[in-house]
Design an enzyme around this catalytic site. Structure first.
Site, PDB file in Angstrom:
ATOM      1  N   CYS A  75     -10.510   0.457 -37.368  1.00 25.67           N
ATOM      2  CA  CYS A  75     -11.226   0.141 -38.608  1.00 25.67           C
ATOM      3  C   CYS A  75     -11.601  -1.338 -38.523  1.00 25.67           C
ATOM      4  CB  CYS A  75     -10.299   0.385 -39.798  1.00 25.67           C
ATOM      5  SG  CYS A  75     -10.957  -0.168 -41.373  1.00 25.67           S
ATOM      6  N   CYS A 187     -18.669  -0.669 -37.885  1.00 27.65           N
ATOM      7  CA  CYS A 187     -17.912   0.091 -38.874  1.00 27.65           C
ATOM      8  C   CYS A 187     -17.707   1.458 -38.242  1.00 27.65           C
ATOM      9  CB  CYS A 187     -18.696   0.212 -40.173  1.00 27.65           C
ATOM     10  SG  CYS A 187     -17.946   1.363 -41.333  1.00 27.65           S
TER      11      CYS A 187
HETATM   12  N1  DGL Z   1     -13.466   2.171 -41.690  1.00 31.01           N
HETATM   13  C1  DGL Z   1     -14.053   1.037 -42.361  1.00 31.01           C
HETATM   14  C2  DGL Z   1     -14.508   0.027 -41.314  1.00 31.01           C
HETATM   15  O1  DGL Z   1     -14.604   0.325 -40.129  1.00 31.01           O
HETATM   16  C3  DGL Z   1     -15.240   1.434 -43.213  1.00 31.01           C
HETATM   17  C4  DGL Z   1     -14.899   2.221 -44.411  1.00 31.01           C
HETATM   18  C5  DGL Z   1     -14.193   1.437 -45.481  1.00 31.01           C
HETATM   19  O2  DGL Z   1     -14.787   0.547 -46.108  1.00 31.01           O
HETATM   20  O3  DGL Z   1     -13.036   1.751 -45.678  1.00 31.01           O
HETATM   21  O4  DGL Z   1     -14.795  -1.081 -41.667  1.00 31.01           O
END
Ligand code: DGL
Length: 268
Positions: A75, A187
């Site tokens: 993430c 992301c």
């Molecule tokens: N998984 C998050 C990232 O890669 C995106 C989703 C979120 O904001 O939780 O930044």
């Protein structure tokens, strides 16, 4: 003390990290995987740094209890806010990796002197962590970052659905993304709509999906640490802090097999 047969732990705020998990499973089919999707606190991109740090440490703790040999923060928001803290918390108990460092290395090798765009959450873009790491390469890369705040939540809700098209048109027409040669998807949710993003740019620029670069870095790290498991059963276990239909259906799309999905609240 970790062993080859211990699982790889992967976490994200929701389904996004499954893009990375899928790449890891493709490359390392014999490894056992424990995946944690913090669906109760999704989206991380809109949370404060301290909140993301608290969630991340709690998840790392859960993954350590599952005896993970390596914890991958799949993430970008959590990597930006909490990588150093999680690494310190875990200490020698497991290897800790993130999704930004392997890409920075990839950019160093393949994109010197290029003008690149980057899209990510507010947390990832505002933290400036990615840009600072790229700038230290000192190899002429010009990085223009844009926060595409609503995109991850829309993908979590709708997947690769045509409702995403108008959101993409709005964000990707931003002047900061003019004349870029490649776009980094910073992301973990965004690879789900990679084809739509490529279409928006009429397939004229490279869309950099980090999933496979990250999976290669994980493989290399396990090899270096002599922890690669070539003879395991490839068992996968998915945990979520809040059971959501979108996570359950998303998991089935990514992993075409019977899924072990368990509710695991981070705080009782
Ligand atoms: N998984 C998050 C990232 O890669 C995106 C989703 C979120 O904001 O939780 O930044």
């Amino acid at each position: 003390m970790t062993n080859k047969t211990d699982p790889i732990g992967i976490f994200d705020s929701g389904i996004g990290g499954l893009t990375v998990a899928q790449a890891i499973v493709t490359q390392l089919p014999k490894e056992d995987i424990v995946y944690f999707g913090d669906t109760a606190h999704m989206p991380y991109g809109e949370k404060s740094t301290s909140a993301i740090q608290a969630y991340s440490v709690k998840i790392a703790d859960m993954l350590l209890k599952q005896h993970c040999k390596l914890i991958l923060i799949a993430c970008y928001s959590a990597t930006s806010a909490a990588f150093d803290l999680v690494k310190e918390y875990v200490g020698p108990q497991a290897a800790v990796m993130n999704v930004i460092d392997p890409m920075v290395h990839h950019i160093q090798l393949h994109y010197a002197n290029k003008r690149l765009g980057l899209i990510g959450t507010r947390q990832t873009v505002n933290s400036n962590v990615y840009k600072k790491k790229i700038d230290t390469l000192n190899n002429g890369v010009q990085l223009n970052s844009l926060a595409t705040n609503l995109l991850a939540s829309a993908i979590e809700e709708f997947g690769d659905n045509s409702v995403i098209d108008s959101l993409l048109a709005e964000y990707l027409s931003h002047h900061s993304l003019k004349d870029i040669e490649a776009l980094i998807l910073a992301c973990t949710h965004y690879p789900v709509v990679k084809n739509k993003i490529a279409q928006y740019f009429n397939h004229k620029i490279t869309i950099i999906d980090p999933s496979y670069v990250v999976a290669e870095a994980v493989t290399k790290r396990l090899e270096d640490d002599k922890l690669l498991n070539n003879n395991g059963s490839g068992h996968k276990h998915f945990y979520v802090s809040d059971y959501t239909e979108s996570f359950a259906s998303g998991t089935k799309i990514f992993f075409d097999e019977k899924i072990n999905l368990e509710h695991y609240p981070l705080w009782e």
